[in-house]
Design an enzyme around this catalytic site. Structure first.
Site, PDB file in Angstrom:
ATOM      1  N   CYS A 107       0.858  -1.198   0.000  1.00  0.00           N
ATOM      2  CA  CYS A 107       0.000   0.000   0.000  1.00  0.00           C
ATOM      3  C   CYS A 107       0.891   1.243   0.000  1.00  0.00           C
ATOM      4  O   CYS A 107       1.881   1.291   0.733  1.00  0.00           O
ATOM      5  CB  CYS A 107      -0.899   0.005   1.235  1.00  0.00           C
ATOM      6  SG  CYS A 107      -2.038   1.415   1.253  1.00  0.00           S
ATOM      7  N   CYS A 156      -0.526   0.557  10.724  1.00  0.00           N
ATOM      8  CA  CYS A 156      -0.814  -0.556   9.817  1.00  0.00           C
ATOM      9  C   CYS A 156       0.472  -1.194   9.302  1.00  0.00           C
ATOM     10  O   CYS A 156       1.357  -0.508   8.802  1.00  0.00           O
ATOM     11  CB  CYS A 156      -1.642  -0.024   8.653  1.00  0.00           C
ATOM     12  SG  CYS A 156      -1.811  -1.197   7.303  1.00  0.00           S
ATOM     13  N   GLY A 189      -3.929  -2.462   0.855  1.00  0.00           N
ATOM     14  CA  GLY A 189      -4.103  -1.491  -0.219  1.00  0.00           C
ATOM     15  C   GLY A 189      -5.219  -0.498   0.028  1.00  0.00           C
ATOM     16  O   GLY A 189      -6.077  -0.698   0.891  1.00  0.00           O
ATOM     17  N   GLU A 190      -5.155   0.582  -0.711  1.00  0.00           N
ATOM     18  CA  GLU A 190      -6.212   1.604  -0.684  1.00  0.00           C
ATOM     19  C   GLU A 190      -7.045   1.384  -1.953  1.00  0.00           C
ATOM     20  O   GLU A 190      -6.590   1.688  -3.069  1.00  0.00           O
ATOM     21  CB  GLU A 190      -5.571   3.001  -0.663  1.00  0.00           C
ATOM     22  CG  GLU A 190      -6.486   4.146  -1.049  1.00  0.00           C
ATOM     23  CD  GLU A 190      -7.785   4.216  -0.255  1.00  0.00           C
ATOM     24  OE1 GLU A 190      -7.739   4.306   0.978  1.00  0.00           O
ATOM     25  OE2 GLU A 190      -8.868   4.187  -0.893  1.00  0.00           O
ATOM     26  N   SER A 243     -13.547   0.227   1.879  1.00  0.00           N
ATOM     27  CA  SER A 243     -13.067   1.139   2.918  1.00  0.00           C
ATOM     28  C   SER A 243     -11.943   2.018   2.363  1.00  0.00           C
ATOM     29  O   SER A 243     -11.000   1.525   1.757  1.00  0.00           O
ATOM     30  CB  SER A 243     -12.538   0.306   4.084  1.00  0.00           C
ATOM     31  OG  SER A 243     -11.957   1.146   5.041  1.00  0.00           O
ATOM     32  N   SER A 289     -12.080   5.376   7.009  1.00  0.00           N
ATOM     33  CA  SER A 289     -11.265   5.180   8.205  1.00  0.00           C
ATOM     34  C   SER A 289     -10.836   6.546   8.740  1.00  0.00           C
ATOM     35  O   SER A 289     -10.241   7.344   8.022  1.00  0.00           O
ATOM     36  CB  SER A 289     -10.047   4.335   7.806  1.00  0.00           C
ATOM     37  OG  SER A 289      -9.180   4.225   8.889  1.00  0.00           O
ATOM     38  N   LEU A 290     -11.170   6.802  10.008  1.00  0.00           N
ATOM     39  CA  LEU A 290     -10.894   8.144  10.554  1.00  0.00           C
ATOM     40  C   LEU A 290      -9.642   8.168  11.432  1.00  0.00           C
ATOM     41  O   LEU A 290      -8.754   8.978  11.235  1.00  0.00           O
ATOM     42  CB  LEU A 290     -12.079   8.604  11.399  1.00  0.00           C
ATOM     43  CG  LEU A 290     -13.222   9.296  10.661  1.00  0.00           C
ATOM     44  CD1 LEU A 290     -14.272   9.738  11.661  1.00  0.00           C
ATOM     45  CD2 LEU A 290     -12.733  10.491   9.859  1.00  0.00           C
ATOM     46  N   ASN A 324      -4.796  -4.009  16.687  1.00  0.00           N
ATOM     47  CA  ASN A 324      -4.156  -5.323  16.783  1.00  0.00           C
ATOM     48  C   ASN A 324      -2.660  -5.119  16.816  1.00  0.00           C
ATOM     49  O   ASN A 324      -2.070  -4.743  15.806  1.00  0.00           O
ATOM     50  CB  ASN A 324      -4.569  -6.170  15.582  1.00  0.00           C
ATOM     51  CG  ASN A 324      -6.052  -6.433  15.636  1.00  0.00           C
ATOM     52  OD1 ASN A 324      -6.528  -7.100  16.545  1.00  0.00           O
ATOM     53  ND2 ASN A 324      -6.793  -5.858  14.703  1.00  0.00           N
TER      54      ASN A 324
HETATM   55  S1  SF4 Z   1      -4.767   2.593   3.572  1.00  0.00           S
HETATM   56 FE1  SF4 Z   1      -5.202   0.688   4.676  1.00  0.00          FE
HETATM   57  S2  SF4 Z   1      -3.645  -0.776   3.925  1.00  0.00           S
HETATM   58 FE2  SF4 Z   1      -2.959   1.273   3.333  1.00  0.00          FE
HETATM   59  S3  SF4 Z   1      -1.586   1.900   4.984  1.00  0.00           S
HETATM   60 FE3  SF4 Z   1      -3.619   2.740   5.493  1.00  0.00          FE
HETATM   61  S4  SF4 Z   1      -4.573   1.166   6.779  1.00  0.00           S
HETATM   62 FE4  SF4 Z   1      -2.829   0.193   5.762  1.00  0.00          FE
END
Ligand code: SF4
Length: 356
Positions: free
Chosen positions: A112, A119, A165-166, A197, A220-221, A300
């Site tokens: 990503c 992450c 991934g995004e 997401s 995702s905030l 996690n």
């Molecule tokens: S977008 Fe999702 S996979 Fe990419 S770094 Fe952020 S949390 Fe991780």
């Protein structure tokens, strides 16, 4: 030369491809159903197709391109798959069985490019975008592993684009995969069962709102103030909260009567889990009067990430403050922690490698 990857071809493309081989459209329909409805991944099993055609197809095409490297089974029934693409890049998928449905969490990219600091996938950087075929193949292999090729899944399947991934940075392939999977003669997983997401790619949120057969949206905030969100999710420097929330507000106009979109909030001990931050988050969402629900995700922990999960009491107190301010907040139960299948843990690591 790369051979056409049949899983990634939509019905119409398959028909054109078949026509190029001198085959009538009904053969393409048979082939599409064999791959997507019966989930057959070898020509030898497609005994309803003539032998000569199968021979031609196996010379000129490939059905699948992912190789299963490892498969981990959690004590809670969750399964994690680590695949390699034909160019040897990691792809991860998680299958989560539940009482009334199964959920498959798929990846849209190998690695990503975004650098969310909580992450593990972020540490791989972007290796490359996955193709539509590589996205669909993850679902087919997971269903086959759970139920066997050709066997109808006993429960409905929900899909979440929350793996590596995004997804909005691979928008075309993502939407193509979602359309292929929605085909009634194939997997028949309709967009209403799919949630994608994003970390906050604002132009794509607006674009998604204009697509009639779109999936659900989750955002995702991780923080309700720009200063902290800049640190946790550097994409915030490009599209700060004000722009993100106003795109969400515009997206709201595209919601169907019973549809809500979801915000995700990863809970990091002593970083974003204080009572004051719960009030800040509630105020932010209330300011935009968003018809949304909020998922609180216990972090996690995974080496070498510098964060710890919030305590159960802290999460509960945070949730209670949100509820008292009219925000519907749910605590997401972590699944597959023992096999590193939980949110933010996908980084192509093997379980034994991760254990001391
Ligand atoms: S977008 Fe999702 S996979 Fe990419 S770094 Fe952020 S949390 Fe991780």
């Amino acid at each position: 030369m790369q051979l056409p990857h049949l899983i990634g071809l939509a019905q119409a493309e398959l028909t054109d491809f078949g026509a190029g081989l001198g085959e009538p459209p009904f053969r393409a329909r048979q082939l599409f159903a064999a791959i997507h409805r019966r989930r057959l991944l070898s020509f030898a099993e497609m005994t309803d197709l003539p032998k000569e055609l199968r021979a031609k197809l196996s010379e000129q095409t490939v059905i699948s391109t992912l190789t299963l490297e490892s498969r981990y089974l959690s004590s809670d029934g969750t399964r994690r798959y680590l695949f390699k693409t034909s160019d040897n890049l990691p792809v991860e998928t998680v299958f989560i069985p539940e009482e009334r449905r199964d959920t498959i969490c798929f990846s849209s990219q190998s690695g990503c490019p975004l650098q969310c600091t909580f992450c593990l996938t972020a540490q791989l950087g972007l290796l490359r975008n996955l193709t539509a075929g590589e996205i669909v193949e993850q679902i087919i292999v997971a269903l086959n592993d759970a139920y066997g090729a050709g066997v109808k899944a006993p429960r409905g399947t929900n899909l979440v684009g929350m793996g590596a991934g995004e997804p909005f940075l691979n928008f075309e392939a993502l939407m193509k995969a979602i359309r292929i999977m929605a085909e009634p003669s194939g997997l028949y997983i309709v967009p209403n069962r799919v949630t994608v997401s994003t970390a906050g790619v604002v132009p794509r949120i607006r674009e998604l709102a204009t697509i009639p057969d779109r999936p659900h949206l989750a955002v995702s905030l991780a923080a309700a103030a720009d200063e902290l969100r800049d640190q946790l999710m550097p994409i915030n420097k490009k599209w700060p909260l004000r722009e993100l929330l106003s795109a969400c507000k515009d997206f709201e106009k595209s919601l169907k009567p019973n549809e809500r979109f979801t915000f995700e909030y990863v809970m990091l001990k002593d970083v974003n889990d204080a009572d004051e931050q719960a009030r800040q988050l509630a105020n932010l969402l209330n300011r935009y009067e968003l018809r949304a629900k909020l998922n609180l995700i216990p972090h996690n922990p995974a080496e070498p990430l510098p964060y710890h999960p919030s305590s159960t009491e802290r999460v509960e107190s945070f949730r209670a403050i949100l509820e008292s301010k009219g925000i519907h907040a749910f605590v997401r139960r972590p699944r597959g922690r023992d096999i590193l299948a939980a949110c933010g843990q996908l980084a192509a690591r093997s379980v034994s490698e991760a254990r001391p």
